[in-house]
Design an enzyme around this catalytic site. Sequence first.
Site, short mmCIF file in Angstrom:
data_model
loop_
_atom_site.label_atom_id
_atom_site.label_comp_id
_atom_site.label_asym_id
_atom_site.label_seq_id
_atom_site.Cartn_x
_atom_site.Cartn_y
_atom_site.Cartn_z
CG ASP A 191 43.17 43.70 39.71
OD1 ASP A 191 44.40 43.76 39.72
OD2 ASP A 191 42.45 44.38 40.47
CB ILE A 192 41.31 41.01 44.10
CG1 ILE A 192 41.84 39.56 43.97
CG2 ILE A 192 40.33 41.09 45.25
CD1 ILE A 192 42.61 39.09 45.16
CG ASN A 203 45.19 44.65 51.84
OD1 ASN A 203 45.02 43.54 52.33
ND2 ASN A 203 45.87 44.83 50.73
CG HIS A 231 48.14 44.82 54.95
ND1 HIS A 231 48.26 45.12 53.61
CD2 HIS A 231 48.13 46.01 55.60
CE1 HIS A 231 48.32 46.42 53.45
NE2 HIS A 231 48.26 47.00 54.64
NE ARG A 253 41.28 23.08 29.92
CZ ARG A 253 41.42 22.92 28.62
NH1 ARG A 253 40.75 21.97 28.00
NH2 ARG A 253 42.23 23.67 27.93
CD GLU A 304 45.62 44.59 43.58
OE1 GLU A 304 45.20 45.69 43.27
OE2 GLU A 304 46.71 44.43 44.19
#
Length: 611
Positions: free
Chosen positions: A490-491, A498, A503, A522, A533
């Site tokens: 999660d960011i 934003n 945005h 991989r 997010e």
Amino acid sequence: MNHLSLKWELLFICILLVTLPTVLMGMVGYYAYQSFAKQTLESQLHKHSQEVRSQAYDFIAQNERVLRREEALVLKRIKSVAQLSKSIFQTYPAQMKPTYGDTTLHSALQTLSQFRLNRSGHIFLLDENFNPVINNQLLPSLTNPTLYANLISHIKKEMPYILSGQTTIIKHPWSTNPNGIIYRQTALTYLDNWQMVLGVTINETDYKSHDFEVGLQNELRDRLASERIGKSGYIWVFNGQGEYIVSKDNLRNGENMLNIIDQHGHSIVEHLISSAKSAPPGGSEIIFYEWQDLGESSASPRAAAVTYVAEWDWFIGTNINLIEFYSGLREVRNKILHLCVVFILIGSLIAYYFAKRITTPIKHLEHLAVKAAQGDFNVQADPKLASRHTEINSLSNVFSEMICNIRQLMAQKEKSTQLLAARNTALQASEDKLTKALLELEYEKQKFHTQAITDSLTNLLNRRGFSKEGKKVWKRHQRTNEPLTIAMIDIDYFKRINDRYSHSIGDDVLIQLAKLLTNHMRENDIVARIGGEEFSMIISQPLCEAKKGLERLRRLVENTPIISDKREIFFTISIGAIEVNPQLPSLESALDAADTCLYAAKRSGRNKIIT
């Protein structure tokens, strides 16, 4: 009465042979198409109904996951408060032990007695006779003494565990309201130095709020109200009282429609509700009815697939205006009629052409036979008008030379071969067009499938694609027992990005993170954007190895800014990761466990990995 000539007899027979099969095939084709169109319509309505039902249950499952996560966090918190309070009280000497009825308490005890968790949570002490010492005004039930006695009974049952030094949690009824019984969650432990029971309690209503569920319902309502089926079809939802939950464009939400009756005096909405309840479990039922929408001068016939979502008391219908359906059938019928007329006209022209072609040589040969009968044997049939119809006995003696018949037969054969070659060429061209159309159709099918499982912004898998591919990996893991790590990413402070930059910058952050994830993963790993997010990864490695790669990813993200208007914008991510084990029976449970670790990473300061 004179008979018709051979040419007109042949023409009449050919037209009859063309007309009857054409009309019959047109009728059969129309009724077959009508049946197919009806089946397709019902199938599409069933499909739309099941899609809406699936959306509703997705929202219900989301609400249940949030409630379970909140409950787990609250239980962890009250248990932690109980253990912390116990460690504080055990530092006090025995002579500071409070007694039942004390009006003055030590300052630390007064502070703890005033401590509150959310709205109703508090700390209490019970002496060896289970009399309240701290917060005694909060313990006795003001409405039902039986519920207070029930709490004491629960505590007594847990005494063997808390006497052994454990901290246990009990759930018990506490009070009632018009919506039912209110339950409490209470963490219990034992103070050895004072020989008292210490409890930390909180009402479930403090953290089990219906606001989130109402928000989910409102979001789904807005989505369904704007959705259309065909040109004029839409989705409606009633509750058990006959009130509109979702109407067309939300124009009639909240109206009670039980008073709308059909021509037989029966309530239409009651019929819709009863049909939805009688549908197979998890399925839908097709019904036909008449309904008048806002702006319509009269009721119109409709068909709908109805289903029932019991958890929300929602009766969902995906309906279509049958006037639109019948209009399409009339258009198809007119096209079939026009084609039949065209085929009959073309067949008549072809029949006339062949009738004339057959009778002209016969008349010519008849003329030669008459001349021969008059003594003129020096006759020769015109090669262009030679005929194969040697069964006509009245003219058979005209053909005296076999070579003439053979030449005529070869000429006709050559002409037929050329006609067949031309038709084969046309058929090959039609086959080439059909092959091209099938290839284009397959390409569009693959394109639509890719769009359905791919996030349009980041080109990663979306939630649906992640679920599909994840289940394949999960089944392979169950067969091979290979190590598997599930990670939730999660960011951090994405809303701030934003709000502060726009945005579009937030979209650039999502795109960059997607590129970093793609470059970092991989070949046999799976990465997806499952919402907002939030991203998910399935890594075919043990947790100890996967964590090293995730830490490299976290540092890479932390040190890789995006450039906007010559500014460097840095952002970080939080990661929760778990290794799949036998205690996790499904991919969903593994995702929930990884999500819990992610939430812990958020709570502990963000920009880190919690496993």
